[in-house]
Design a protein around this motif. Sequence first.
Motif, PDB file in Angstrom:
ATOM      1  N   ASP A 233      34.429  18.767 -25.518  1.00  0.00           N
ATOM      2  CA  ASP A 233      34.342  19.920 -25.879  1.00  0.00           C
ATOM      3  C   ASP A 233      35.197  20.458 -27.330  1.00  0.00           C
ATOM      4  O   ASP A 233      34.767  21.149 -27.987  1.00  0.00           O
ATOM      5  CB  ASP A 233      35.212  20.884 -24.885  1.00  0.00           C
ATOM      6  CG  ASP A 233      34.169  21.006 -23.752  1.00  0.00           C
ATOM      7  OD1 ASP A 233      32.807  20.991 -23.812  1.00  0.00           O
ATOM      8  OD2 ASP A 233      34.690  21.454 -22.617  1.00  0.00           O
ATOM      9  N   GLN A 234      36.386  19.668 -27.468  1.00  0.00           N
ATOM     10  CA  GLN A 234      37.241  19.953 -28.769  1.00  0.00           C
ATOM     11  C   GLN A 234      36.274  19.560 -29.919  1.00  0.00           C
ATOM     12  O   GLN A 234      36.108  20.230 -30.829  1.00  0.00           O
ATOM     13  CB  GLN A 234      38.197  18.980 -28.501  1.00  0.00           C
ATOM     14  CG  GLN A 234      39.690  19.803 -27.907  1.00  0.00           C
ATOM     15  CD  GLN A 234      40.933  18.945 -27.964  1.00  0.00           C
ATOM     16  OE1 GLN A 234      40.684  17.717 -28.115  1.00  0.00           O
ATOM     17  NE2 GLN A 234      41.819  19.616 -28.452  1.00  0.00           N
ATOM     18  N   LEU A 235      35.718  18.537 -29.652  1.00  0.00           N
ATOM     19  CA  LEU A 235      34.922  17.772 -30.887  1.00  0.00           C
ATOM     20  C   LEU A 235      33.617  18.785 -31.072  1.00  0.00           C
ATOM     21  O   LEU A 235      33.520  18.841 -32.395  1.00  0.00           O
ATOM     22  CB  LEU A 235      34.386  16.337 -30.506  1.00  0.00           C
ATOM     23  CG  LEU A 235      33.699  15.505 -31.396  1.00  0.00           C
ATOM     24  CD1 LEU A 235      34.997  15.418 -32.471  1.00  0.00           C
ATOM     25  CD2 LEU A 235      33.425  14.077 -30.875  1.00  0.00           C
ATOM     26  N   LEU A 236      33.194  19.043 -30.261  1.00  0.00           N
ATOM     27  CA  LEU A 236      31.691  19.888 -30.254  1.00  0.00           C
ATOM     28  C   LEU A 236      31.976  21.381 -30.350  1.00  0.00           C
ATOM     29  O   LEU A 236      31.090  22.313 -31.057  1.00  0.00           O
ATOM     30  CB  LEU A 236      30.936  19.687 -29.204  1.00  0.00           C
ATOM     31  CG  LEU A 236      30.358  18.315 -28.959  1.00  0.00           C
ATOM     32  CD1 LEU A 236      29.620  18.428 -27.677  1.00  0.00           C
ATOM     33  CD2 LEU A 236      29.564  17.858 -30.191  1.00  0.00           C
ATOM     34  N   ALA A 237      33.147  21.998 -30.258  1.00  0.00           N
ATOM     35  CA  ALA A 237      33.531  23.270 -30.623  1.00  0.00           C
ATOM     36  C   ALA A 237      32.927  23.982 -31.706  1.00  0.00           C
ATOM     37  O   ALA A 237      32.304  25.021 -31.582  1.00  0.00           O
ATOM     38  CB  ALA A 237      35.000  23.714 -30.079  1.00  0.00           C
ATOM     39  N   PRO A 238      33.121  23.284 -32.878  1.00  0.00           N
ATOM     40  CA  PRO A 238      32.539  23.823 -34.150  1.00  0.00           C
ATOM     41  C   PRO A 238      31.218  23.883 -34.456  1.00  0.00           C
ATOM     42  O   PRO A 238      30.849  24.762 -35.136  1.00  0.00           O
ATOM     43  CB  PRO A 238      33.477  22.960 -35.268  1.00  0.00           C
ATOM     44  CG  PRO A 238      34.264  22.092 -34.504  1.00  0.00           C
ATOM     45  CD  PRO A 238      33.817  21.875 -33.161  1.00  0.00           C
ATOM     46  N   PRO A 505      27.772  32.829 -23.002  1.00  0.00           N
ATOM     47  CA  PRO A 505      28.275  31.816 -22.564  1.00  0.00           C
ATOM     48  C   PRO A 505      29.799  31.395 -22.645  1.00  0.00           C
ATOM     49  O   PRO A 505      30.640  31.987 -23.585  1.00  0.00           O
ATOM     50  CB  PRO A 505      27.758  30.371 -23.015  1.00  0.00           C
ATOM     51  CG  PRO A 505      27.179  30.987 -24.248  1.00  0.00           C
ATOM     52  CD  PRO A 505      26.995  32.535 -24.176  1.00  0.00           C
ATOM     53  N   ALA A 506      30.734  31.438 -21.526  1.00  0.00           N
ATOM     54  CA  ALA A 506      32.170  31.343 -21.648  1.00  0.00           C
ATOM     55  C   ALA A 506      32.871  30.643 -20.479  1.00  0.00           C
ATOM     56  O   ALA A 506      31.919  30.369 -19.563  1.00  0.00           O
ATOM     57  CB  ALA A 506      32.709  32.780 -21.238  1.00  0.00           C
ATOM     58  N   ARG A 507      33.723  30.059 -20.835  1.00  0.00           N
ATOM     59  CA  ARG A 507      34.685  29.581 -19.490  1.00  0.00           C
ATOM     60  C   ARG A 507      35.789  30.441 -19.221  1.00  0.00           C
ATOM     61  O   ARG A 507      36.424  30.899 -20.138  1.00  0.00           O
ATOM     62  CB  ARG A 507      35.383  28.211 -20.274  1.00  0.00           C
ATOM     63  CG  ARG A 507      35.795  27.476 -19.170  1.00  0.00           C
ATOM     64  CD  ARG A 507      36.746  26.143 -19.879  1.00  0.00           C
ATOM     65  NE  ARG A 507      35.507  25.084 -20.617  1.00  0.00           N
ATOM     66  CZ  ARG A 507      34.841  24.374 -20.029  1.00  0.00           C
ATOM     67  NH1 ARG A 507      35.011  23.789 -18.662  1.00  0.00           N
ATOM     68  NH2 ARG A 507      34.274  23.299 -20.596  1.00  0.00           N
ATOM     69  N   LEU A 508      35.854  30.636 -18.080  1.00  0.00           N
ATOM     70  CA  LEU A 508      36.837  31.597 -17.264  1.00  0.00           C
ATOM     71  C   LEU A 508      37.967  30.591 -16.890  1.00  0.00           C
ATOM     72  O   LEU A 508      37.686  29.849 -16.221  1.00  0.00           O
ATOM     73  CB  LEU A 508      35.948  32.394 -16.162  1.00  0.00           C
ATOM     74  CG  LEU A 508      34.870  33.224 -16.658  1.00  0.00           C
ATOM     75  CD1 LEU A 508      34.362  33.898 -15.256  1.00  0.00           C
ATOM     76  CD2 LEU A 508      34.953  33.899 -17.756  1.00  0.00           C
ATOM     77  N   ARG A 509      38.886  31.245 -17.316  1.00  0.00           N
ATOM     78  CA  ARG A 509      40.131  30.333 -16.811  1.00  0.00           C
ATOM     79  C   ARG A 509      41.103  31.249 -16.012  1.00  0.00           C
ATOM     80  O   ARG A 509      41.532  32.407 -16.496  1.00  0.00           O
ATOM     81  CB  ARG A 509      40.968  29.716 -18.219  1.00  0.00           C
ATOM     82  CG  ARG A 509      41.560  28.371 -18.013  1.00  0.00           C
ATOM     83  CD  ARG A 509      42.033  27.859 -19.446  1.00  0.00           C
ATOM     84  NE  ARG A 509      41.072  27.214 -19.966  1.00  0.00           N
ATOM     85  CZ  ARG A 509      40.506  25.745 -19.567  1.00  0.00           C
ATOM     86  NH1 ARG A 509      41.325  25.369 -18.478  1.00  0.00           N
ATOM     87  NH2 ARG A 509      39.904  25.238 -20.359  1.00  0.00           N
ATOM     88  N   VAL A 568      35.107  32.289 -24.958  1.00  0.00           N
ATOM     89  CA  VAL A 568      33.571  32.355 -25.367  1.00  0.00           C
ATOM     90  C   VAL A 568      33.353  31.030 -26.036  1.00  0.00           C
ATOM     91  O   VAL A 568      33.967  30.479 -26.780  1.00  0.00           O
ATOM     92  CB  VAL A 568      33.657  33.420 -26.387  1.00  0.00           C
ATOM     93  CG1 VAL A 568      32.060  33.468 -26.792  1.00  0.00           C
ATOM     94  CG2 VAL A 568      34.018  34.781 -25.608  1.00  0.00           C
ATOM     95  N   LEU A 569      31.936  30.484 -25.520  1.00  0.00           N
ATOM     96  CA  LEU A 569      31.640  29.387 -26.164  1.00  0.00           C
ATOM     97  C   LEU A 569      30.229  29.574 -26.974  1.00  0.00           C
ATOM     98  O   LEU A 569      29.535  28.775 -26.987  1.00  0.00           O
ATOM     99  CB  LEU A 569      31.097  28.472 -24.951  1.00  0.00           C
ATOM    100  CG  LEU A 569      32.157  28.212 -23.861  1.00  0.00           C
ATOM    101  CD1 LEU A 569      31.678  27.659 -22.614  1.00  0.00           C
ATOM    102  CD2 LEU A 569      33.137  27.323 -24.579  1.00  0.00           C
ATOM    103  N   GLU A 570      30.462  30.700 -27.916  1.00  0.00           N
ATOM    104  CA  GLU A 570      29.378  30.746 -28.651  1.00  0.00           C
ATOM    105  C   GLU A 570      29.969  31.791 -29.966  1.00  0.00           C
ATOM    106  O   GLU A 570      31.162  32.293 -30.005  1.00  0.00           O
ATOM    107  CB  GLU A 570      28.115  31.498 -28.341  1.00  0.00           C
ATOM    108  CG  GLU A 570      28.064  33.104 -28.135  1.00  0.00           C
ATOM    109  CD  GLU A 570      26.697  33.835 -27.921  1.00  0.00           C
ATOM    110  OE1 GLU A 570      25.993  33.183 -27.245  1.00  0.00           O
ATOM    111  OE2 GLU A 570      26.573  34.844 -28.396  1.00  0.00           O
ATOM    112  N   GLY A 571      29.304  31.726 -31.058  1.00  0.00           N
ATOM    113  CA  GLY A 571      29.826  32.581 -32.348  1.00  0.00           C
ATOM    114  C   GLY A 571      31.279  32.005 -32.751  1.00  0.00           C
ATOM    115  O   GLY A 571      31.539  30.828 -32.790  1.00  0.00           O
ATOM    116  N   SER A 572      32.114  33.005 -32.871  1.00  0.00           N
ATOM    117  CA  SER A 572      33.346  32.577 -33.410  1.00  0.00           C
ATOM    118  C   SER A 572      34.267  32.014 -32.334  1.00  0.00           C
ATOM    119  O   SER A 572      35.592  31.855 -32.554  1.00  0.00           O
ATOM    120  CB  SER A 572      34.172  33.840 -34.185  1.00  0.00           C
ATOM    121  OG  SER A 572      34.107  34.884 -33.092  1.00  0.00           O
TER     122      SER A 572
END
Lengths: 787, 251
Positions: A233-238, A505-509, A568-572
Amino acid sequence: MQALDRKLLRDLWHLWGQSIAIALVLACGIAIFVAMQTNYESLQLSQTIYYDQYRFAQVFGQLKRAPESLVTQIRDIPGVAQVQTRVVVDVILDVPNRPEPVTGRLISIPDQPTPMLNDLYLRQGRYIEPRAGDEVLVSEAFAKANGLQLGDRLGAVINGRWQSLQIVGIALSPEYVYEIRSSDIFPDNQRFGVLWMGREALGTAFNMDGAFNDVSLTLLPQADAAEVIFRLDQLLAPYGAFGAYDREDQISNRFLSDEIIQLRTHGTVIPTIFLGIGAFLLHTVLSRLIGTQRDQIAVLKAFGYSNWAIGSHYLKFVMVIVAVGSGLGTGIGLWLGSALTTLYAQFYRFPLLRYEVSPAMVVGALLISSGAAILGAFAAVGRAVSLPPAEAMRPEPPPQFRQTWLEQWGVQRWLSSVERIILRNLERKPIQALLSMLGIALAVALLVLGGFSRDAMNYLVDAQFRTVQREDVMLLFNEPRPARTRYEMTHLPGVLSVEPFRIVPARLRFEHRSHRIGIMGIEPEAELRQLVDRHLQPVSLPLDGLLLSSKLAEILGVQPGDWLTVEVLEGSRPVRTVPIAGLVDELIGLSAYMDIHALNRFMREGTTLSGAFLAVDDHQLDPLYSQLKRTPTVASVSLRNAMIQQFQQTIARSQGVITTVQVVFACIIAFGVVYNAARIALSERGRELATLRIIGFSKVQVAVILLGEQAVLLIAAIPLGLVLGYGLAAFMAALYDTELYRFPLVISRASYAFAVVVIVIAGLISGGLVRRQCDRLDLIAVLKSRE
Amino acid sequence: MIWNSPEAKSYPDAAVSPGVIFHVCGITKTYRMGEVEVHALRSIDLDLYERELVVLLGPSGSGKSTLLNILGGLDIPSSGHFYFRDRDLTHASDAELTRFRRDCVGFIFQFYNLIPSLTARENVALVTEIARRPMRPEQALELVGLEHRLDHFPAQLSGGEQQRVAIARAIAKRPEVLLCDEPTGALDYQTGKRVLDALAQVNQDLGTTTVIITHNAGIAAMADRVVTLRSGEIIRILHNQTKVTPAELEW
């Protein structure tokens, strides 16, 4: 043949009705055991082999677009074994002879056949030719559902351009054993299908040359999946990653694995019920047989037969019944089992779903049924063996009776002699009466359980497709669209109203728990999507904050009022906290809702849509469909009516078959219990009943006395069975309480009524059979005989 | 009464002399036992009269039980005719025989055949509930000297007491005929005499025609008539000039 064995055969012949009834009950238990367990083994084995041989990945991730060069970095994550990158795009397809648009998932494959993760099994045809940009392989389920053949052509809107694709092969993938869209509960193979296309062609079409938007990994044996996912996830986040997940959350695998677990539970619980009842019946019949043969046992002992010889003689009686029951049960079980496999093969696509029967399974079934039977027979045989010969010579002491507790309360004033006979006989053997009652009650419960799975499924479909989802068509765009898209959609043919939605798309924590989900923003006054509580009452959308489905709240361990961290897992990819404003109850999947305006504000964006719910005019479906097929911005179309139809054609039909089997089996239990109890009562009390006939009671009156007892038990067992059935249904509902769907604890009155009617009919038939024997009582023998 | 018996249908009249309760005319009975054909009765002619006490005497296999079964409507003859008063029961249906037994016949068995789950009073009530003009159960039990054992279950009664409950059960419906199959067969000497005494008492007080089957010739002395059977035939009918009371019987 030894004389004792000859006696055994004649005893069996004499008690053939009861022996068969018991053998049938045992056969049901064994049949279900064999059918379920063999399928459990077959499915599990097929799953393991398939996953293994075709390299089913362990971690999956989707993203917007990343350069191919990133692969080396992914491969360097500790614990990663193999990496496979792909281009995966959902497009609208035009399938011959199908007016409505179909969603196709295009997945890239290497242009030359090379071993890869999630490898394909080619059922028919050939692999694609390199550089033949229009060749595709289609999934078997999709091809079958739509009658597609090799050489057929499909139309597709690929990145805004109409393109014709030619089917050159039919394939299967471990990733799509259960080929289902992530939001559905049952597969719609007519309107959703997977297509595999050359990497180069797909890459070019979607501007993914030297790039990918989907990655799957396998892990080294000792790797920690969570750690790998975190780093990935860290690697792909950008690159716009939507969050990676492991195999457990892969939807096809999830459905398949849940099914396998449920098979094992069913295959244990239900046979246990049948075998328990069978053991109880064997106990009663054998006790009675030994009771009538006291003098014979005495004579045998007097002649010098050992306790062992006598004990094994009666055990052999049991074992013959067990052998017949398990032989029959294994046969029926294998037949049902292979039918079940055929059924499974329609939903779960394996290269080979062979119906596997291990000899160990058959031996196991035999051991289990003999074990149950011996357990049931143990006490009765023990009594036979322990009887001293001199005592055995004497007739059994007359049964002791007393006033029942009902009568001690003064009820006897209202009871006739006949009613007293019935009551006192019941109370004299309370445990036997209770167990008989329990047996009948379990038969009722099984029927209720059968009704429950039908009712719950109908309720679920009804709640989802009539109360929650009210749209005719749901469109999903391939990218978030600006506000004006809404007005473009209003102008589509036949569209009556449009309600846009936004999915983020988001990760809820919350604390240490997290879950990946698409937050759905809908209009506050939405009419095409209704949020409801447990009782299907509408829940209104708050101006701000999230509404979570209660299962999601349970997974995250949150309550209304708590604040969630939303990554949030899209845009910024902003990370913000949002309060939970309330809960909704949905039976399918997990969801998080927000006011679409609040969601747009949260994303710091203007009005933006991801898709829309449409209400459309039925008469203009065709022009709408053909327009949609050519709309490049639409990635997927779902039709509510098609889902309902699909449900009725597949699930409801297989439910019907299962219900029939259940009814037959429940009837066998009810018949076995009532017939045996009445038959034993007739044998124990034949003299009494014949005496009544002699002193002037009619056949009907005598039958009332004999069968009245069974009728009382049956009537008492029915409410107990309904309650038990409800309990079993609650157990099953808890078992089906998964992330994918929840089975509501709903049982219709019709199901209860059906259970009652079936049991009453089974009771009447078995009563009728015994009544015929009761009518033929030998009156004259009674005058002369001592019991 | 829990069930109402339908009105008895009319039976064809027959020329039966007044005072005759059973008219048996040329009855035979053959039945198969396995491969063997047994001639249980060979052409029996017999009249039984109101109020009389008859002992049917004979060894095992003489046909006395078969005759009693036919008289009681438990069996039908192979040939011949059999009248109860003026009703021809030779070809009566099962339902007609049930009604006949219910209304007219009291049975007493060698092994009492009480219903184990009912008390003495309730065993008698079993019959009074379906009879047309019964006496009260307590009254019937008083007649056999069991007024103090009303609420005892069979398992709590001695053999003699059980047999007296059976007698009470048989007479409570005020039957026209009492058929007793070896009533003392399972009892000891003293108890047997008490039971016979109860039967004689009922015969005298209620005037019920009573037929007792026995192979015990000692009992014959208490009868008005003694019918002796052998091999399915009546070999002798004896009128007792001087009846003795059961207490005076010796065997």
